[in-house]
Design a protein around this motif. Structure first.
Motif, PDB file in Angstrom:
ATOM      1  N   VAL A 118      31.057  67.644   2.983  1.00 28.00           N
ATOM      2  CA  VAL A 118      31.492  69.004   3.312  1.00 28.00           C
ATOM      3  C   VAL A 118      31.735  69.063   4.818  1.00 28.00           C
ATOM      4  O   VAL A 118      30.844  68.687   5.601  1.00 28.00           O
ATOM      5  N   ASP A 119      32.894  69.497   5.234  1.00 29.71           N
ATOM      6  CA  ASP A 119      33.180  69.595   6.666  1.00 29.71           C
ATOM      7  C   ASP A 119      32.209  70.565   7.338  1.00 29.71           C
ATOM      8  O   ASP A 119      31.797  71.574   6.745  1.00 29.71           O
ATOM      9  N   ASP A 120      31.878  70.248   8.576  1.00 29.40           N
ATOM     10  CA  ASP A 120      30.845  70.998   9.278  1.00 29.40           C
ATOM     11  C   ASP A 120      31.103  72.489   9.348  1.00 29.40           C
ATOM     12  O   ASP A 120      30.185  73.298   9.292  1.00 29.40           O
ATOM     13  N   GLU A 121      32.349  72.892   9.493  1.00 30.22           N
ATOM     14  CA  GLU A 121      32.661  74.305   9.705  1.00 30.22           C
ATOM     15  C   GLU A 121      32.614  75.123   8.419  1.00 30.22           C
ATOM     16  O   GLU A 121      32.631  76.363   8.453  1.00 30.22           O
ATOM     17  N   VAL A 122      32.596  74.449   7.266  1.00 34.19           N
ATOM     18  CA  VAL A 122      32.593  75.154   5.982  1.00 34.19           C
ATOM     19  C   VAL A 122      31.235  75.819   5.763  1.00 34.19           C
ATOM     20  O   VAL A 122      30.185  75.205   5.993  1.00 34.19           O
ATOM     21  N   ARG A 153      36.876  70.613   2.291  1.00 34.99           N
ATOM     22  CA  ARG A 153      37.478  70.288   3.571  1.00 34.99           C
ATOM     23  C   ARG A 153      38.066  71.510   4.264  1.00 34.99           C
ATOM     24  O   ARG A 153      38.537  72.444   3.607  1.00 34.99           O
ATOM     25  N   ARG A 154      38.037  71.465   5.575  1.00 29.71           N
ATOM     26  CA  ARG A 154      38.728  72.469   6.376  1.00 29.71           C
ATOM     27  C   ARG A 154      40.215  72.129   6.394  1.00 29.71           C
ATOM     28  O   ARG A 154      40.600  70.979   6.603  1.00 29.71           O
ATOM     29  N   ARG A 155      41.056  73.135   6.165  1.00 28.92           N
ATOM     30  CA  ARG A 155      42.503  72.939   6.267  1.00 28.92           C
ATOM     31  C   ARG A 155      42.990  73.708   7.483  1.00 28.92           C
ATOM     32  O   ARG A 155      42.984  74.942   7.501  1.00 28.92           O
ATOM     33  N   SER A 156      43.367  72.974   8.493  1.00 31.01           N
ATOM     34  CA  SER A 156      43.747  73.608   9.758  1.00 31.01           C
ATOM     35  C   SER A 156      45.106  74.275   9.646  1.00 31.01           C
ATOM     36  O   SER A 156      46.071  73.687   9.143  1.00 31.01           O
ATOM     37  N   ASN A 179      41.051  74.283  16.095  1.00 29.53           N
ATOM     38  CA  ASN A 179      40.371  74.922  14.982  1.00 29.53           C
ATOM     39  C   ASN A 179      40.455  76.427  15.141  1.00 29.53           C
ATOM     40  O   ASN A 179      40.268  76.960  16.237  1.00 29.53           O
ATOM     41  N   SER A 180      40.739  77.122  14.072  1.00 27.20           N
ATOM     42  CA  SER A 180      40.911  78.564  14.122  1.00 27.20           C
ATOM     43  C   SER A 180      40.120  79.220  13.006  1.00 27.20           C
ATOM     44  O   SER A 180      39.909  78.619  11.941  1.00 27.20           O
ATOM     45  N   LYS A 181      39.698  80.455  13.254  1.00 25.13           N
ATOM     46  CA  LYS A 181      38.999  81.193  12.204  1.00 25.13           C
ATOM     47  C   LYS A 181      39.918  81.509  11.036  1.00 25.13           C
ATOM     48  O   LYS A 181      39.462  81.891   9.958  1.00 25.13           O
ATOM     49  N   ASP A 182      41.214  81.346  11.251  1.00 25.57           N
ATOM     50  CA  ASP A 182      42.178  81.579  10.173  1.00 25.57           C
ATOM     51  C   ASP A 182      42.426  80.334   9.331  1.00 25.57           C
ATOM     52  O   ASP A 182      43.191  80.365   8.378  1.00 25.57           O
ATOM     53  N   ASP A 183      41.791  79.210   9.697  1.00 25.00           N
ATOM     54  CA  ASP A 183      41.953  77.996   8.905  1.00 25.00           C
ATOM     55  C   ASP A 183      41.468  78.231   7.477  1.00 25.00           C
ATOM     56  O   ASP A 183      40.556  79.018   7.224  1.00 25.00           O
ATOM     57  N   GLY A 184      42.082  77.484   6.554  1.00 21.85           N
ATOM     58  CA  GLY A 184      41.695  77.610   5.157  1.00 21.85           C
ATOM     59  C   GLY A 184      40.661  76.572   4.754  1.00 21.85           C
ATOM     60  O   GLY A 184      40.173  75.795   5.573  1.00 21.85           O
ATOM     61  N   VAL A 185      40.326  76.572   3.473  1.00 19.87           N
ATOM     62  CA  VAL A 185      39.361  75.624   2.930  1.00 19.87           C
ATOM     63  C   VAL A 185      39.935  75.024   1.657  1.00 19.87           C
ATOM     64  O   VAL A 185      40.470  75.756   0.799  1.00 19.87           O
ATOM     65  N   LEU A 186      39.814  73.706   1.519  1.00 20.75           N
ATOM     66  CA  LEU A 186      40.275  73.019   0.318  1.00 20.75           C
ATOM     67  C   LEU A 186      39.085  72.419  -0.421  1.00 20.75           C
ATOM     68  O   LEU A 186      38.208  71.803   0.188  1.00 20.75           O
ATOM     69  N   VAL A 187      39.059  72.603  -1.739  1.00 21.54           N
ATOM     70  CA  VAL A 187      38.070  71.939  -2.590  1.00 21.54           C
ATOM     71  C   VAL A 187      38.775  70.786  -3.286  1.00 21.54           C
ATOM     72  O   VAL A 187      39.763  70.993  -3.998  1.00 21.54           O
ATOM     73  N   GLU A 188      38.275  69.574  -3.084  1.00 21.67           N
ATOM     74  CA  GLU A 188      38.868  68.395  -3.703  1.00 21.67           C
ATOM     75  C   GLU A 188      38.100  68.022  -4.964  1.00 21.67           C
ATOM     76  O   GLU A 188      36.902  68.285  -5.080  1.00 21.67           O
ATOM     77  N   PHE A 194      40.476  81.221  -1.541  1.00 21.31           N
ATOM     78  CA  PHE A 194      41.223  82.484  -1.414  1.00 21.31           C
ATOM     79  C   PHE A 194      40.847  83.306  -0.184  1.00 21.31           C
ATOM     80  O   PHE A 194      41.153  84.492  -0.112  1.00 21.31           O
ATOM     81  N   ALA A 195      40.200  82.671   0.798  1.00 24.45           N
ATOM     82  CA  ALA A 195      39.824  83.376   2.021  1.00 24.45           C
ATOM     83  C   ALA A 195      39.783  82.387   3.166  1.00 24.45           C
ATOM     84  O   ALA A 195      39.547  81.188   2.962  1.00 24.45           O
ATOM     85  N   PRO A 196      40.004  82.833   4.402  1.00 25.66           N
ATOM     86  CA  PRO A 196      39.894  81.932   5.549  1.00 25.66           C
ATOM     87  C   PRO A 196      38.467  81.426   5.710  1.00 25.66           C
ATOM     88  O   PRO A 196      37.520  82.015   5.168  1.00 25.66           O
ATOM     89  N   ILE A 197      38.327  80.368   6.473  1.00 31.12           N
ATOM     90  CA  ILE A 197      37.055  79.645   6.534  1.00 31.12           C
ATOM     91  C   ILE A 197      35.891  80.505   6.990  1.00 31.12           C
ATOM     92  O   ILE A 197      34.759  80.314   6.552  1.00 31.12           O
ATOM     93  N   ASP A 198      36.137  81.474   7.883  1.00 27.43           N
ATOM     94  CA  ASP A 198      35.020  82.268   8.388  1.00 27.43           C
ATOM     95  C   ASP A 198      34.643  83.417   7.465  1.00 27.43           C
ATOM     96  O   ASP A 198      33.653  84.112   7.714  1.00 27.43           O
TER      97      ASP A 198
END
Length: 564
Positions: free
Chosen positions: A175-179, A317-320, A326-335, A347-351
């Motif tokens: 899991v990426d650190d920012e998730v 994963r974080r999707r930049s 890195n932005s608070k608007d980055d998305g998140v991907l589940v693999e 369905f929501a940004p990372i933050d």
């Protein structure tokens, strides 16, 4: 119990029974053992600071799925006084489902009330590598004190029943650190600290077992999260018992017996009669993991429309949105592991996206596994009566676990007293081993432990212990037949008169026979049905040829129980 302090760090102890683990299973065993053997000296150890096992680490909103009347210990009601239950809580006793606080107090009070007979060592770990049948070792978690124990009767290993919960089992994939990943415990605590902030997020629940189901309910019922702001990652759909429809693990097993272990036929009939339900009528579940749910809870599950069915998640994963920053608007991907399934974009940004980790292994995974922080090597055993000096606790019947443990303690106590029906046991063994060409079988000199180990087999949820590469067995291979066969054997060997054994069972609050008015065990009918099936169909419900050969003498032994 005696203790001799050699040094500040090393202490010698002596007891009759050394019990590893102070969770629900071992405490149920301990209670019946103490009732039957009031003079036995017992040492109880656990790595946690208090009795209660996984309940200590469970989320704050957890409660039993099954009724309190069949959970806990035999000597004390978990639901409390029935009159108080009805007049003060406006609830029928069999509808009471204890919560975490009630369960922990119940177990702590039990151990405290019996401190004259039981020495409880908390924050202690048993040393499986160093110990042998004659000398046992355990130590405090901080290593400051080591104990050497002379066990006069038997070691009781309850560690294989450890229930691994998310709080002490991190996600088993990257899991990426920012998730933002939170356990149900963390969600509960954070909401109590700042409910307003927690309501601003969207939630992705990982896992569709009991923990995942509870999380979905808590998010909606307590936190008031709109279902459109909840997603649910489900690796495989499960059949569930309907609390409103009278469903239970026992009713499911009876359906499996009826349909020769055809899981889908059994579940579909259960669904038609209302005892079994599923999340989506258009999706056929493949497994049954014993959850029991109400109609209201099922409705809350079905409120969730964003359901991701792409197998098990393998990474988050974080999707930049910007390749450089890195932005608070980055998305998140589940693999997901399969090439057939593409990643899912949250369905929501990372933050604003919280992943609720509800994917822990659960019970019966041989608790000291390599994925755990406190892992240590130990021999795993598929049997129960491992030797004259050791037992490994395991399920005999369908969940809840308490009645299985109480019955095992009853058997051990009767063995200790020397009152097992050895003649009956030998008749069953001779029939069981008839025709076996095994030079290791000494039919003239079966030992007591050999007979117990052969006649009382664990009820394995999921796969059979007898599967092999050349003869693989499907999931649920032992589920249908083993509980009823174990019951028949227990009623046969605990007393020369099976009516005496049945009386004990009916007086045990943990048994459905003792708690549910009008409930019948149907054991004679079940054994006759097994005989009628013959070897071929018997194997379909998990009976071995050895099991089939001992059915006739077993039927004769329990004949006085006909109609009960």
């Amino acid at each position: 119990m005696t203790a001799t302090a050699n040094t500040k760090e090393n202490i010698d102890l002596e007891c009759d029974y050394l019990i590893v683990g102070a969770g629900a299973s071992t405490l149920a065993f301990l209670d019946t053992l103490m009732t039957e053997l009031p003079d036995a000296k017992i040492i109880l150890i656990d790595k946690k600071a208090a009795p209660g096992g996984h309940w200590i680490d469970s989320y704050g909103y957890v409660q039993l799925h099954q009724p309190s009347i069949v959970y806990g210990i035999a000597s004390k009601q978990l639901e409390g006084n029935w009159l108080d239950c009805m007049l003060k809580q406006f609830m029928l006793p069999w509808n009471h489902r204890a919560n975490k606080t009630e369960i922990l107090k119940y177990f702590a009070d039990f151990v405290k009330e019996n401190k004259e007979q039981v020495d409880f060592y908390s924050d202690s770990v048993y040393d499986f590598e160093k110990s042998d049948e004659d000398t046992h070792f355990f130590s405090s978690i901080d290593g400051s004190v080591s104990y050497k124990v002379q066990v006069n009767v038997k070691l009781i290993d309850g560690s294989s029943n450890e229930n691994i919960v998310p709080h002490n089992s991190p996600l088993q994939f990257p899991v990426d650190d920012e998730v933002r990943v939170m356990t149900p415990n963390q969600v509960y605590d954070a909401y109590n600290e700042n409910s307003k902030e927690m309501r601003k997020n969207k939630y992705v629940v990982l896992g569709a077992g009991k923990t995942g189901m509870d999380a979905v309910v808590y998010l909606q019922r307590k936190m008031k999260i709109d279902p459109v702001n909840i997603a649910w990652v489900i690796s495989q759909d499960v059949w569930m018992s309907s609390r409103n429809g009278g469903g239970s693990p026992i009713s499911h097993s009876l359906l499996l017996l009826k349909h020769d272990n055809d899981t889908q036929k059994a579940a579909l009939e259960g669904e038609e009669e209302g005892s079994i339900v599923r999340l989506d009528k258009d999706i056929l579940p493949t497994v049954f993991k014993f959850p029991t749910v109400s109609n209201k809870e099922l409705k809350l599950y079905q409120n969730i429309k964003t359901i991701i069915r792409r197998g098990r998640a393998t990474a988050i994963r974080r999707r930049s949105s910007n390749t450089n920053v890195n932005s608070k608007d980055d998305g998140v991907l589940v693999e997901f592991g399969s090439d057939d399934h593409s990643p899912w974009e949250a369905f929501a940004p990372i933050d604003k996206c919280i992943f609720v980790h509800a994917t822990s292994p659960g019970p019966f995974v041989n608790g000291y596994t390599a994925s755990q922080p406190d892992h240590q090597a130990k021999e795993t055993s598929t049997g129960i009566f491992n030797s004259e000096k050791k037992m490994t606790l395991n399920l005999l019947f369908e969940p809840p676990i308490s009645i299985s443990m109480s019955c095992l303690a009853k058997i051990e106590a009767i063995r200790n007293k020397g009152t097992l029906d050895l003649e009956c046991m030998k008749r069953l063994m001779l029939a069981r081993d008839m025709g076996e060409e095994n030079p290791l079988i000494d039919r003239d000199n079966y030992t007591e432990n050999e007979m117990l180990d052969a006649l009382i087999q664990p009820y394995i949820t999921g796969v059979s212990t007898t599967s092999s590469a050349s003869s693989p067995l499907k999931p649920y291979e032992l589920i249908a037949a083993r509980p009823m066969l174990n019951l028949a054997v227990i009623l046969s060997i605990c007393d020369k008169d099976p009516l005496v054994s049945m009386k004990w069972m009916k007086q045990n609050r943990l048994a459905f026979l003792g708690s549910i008015p009008g409930f019948k065990c149907r054991v004679c009918k079940a054994v006759q049905n097994f005989i009628t099936k013959g070897i071929v169909d018997g194997k379909k419900v998990g009976l071995t040829e050895q099991d089939m050969r001992m059915l006739e003498p077993l039927k004769d032994q329990i004949q006085p129980l006909e109609g009960m």
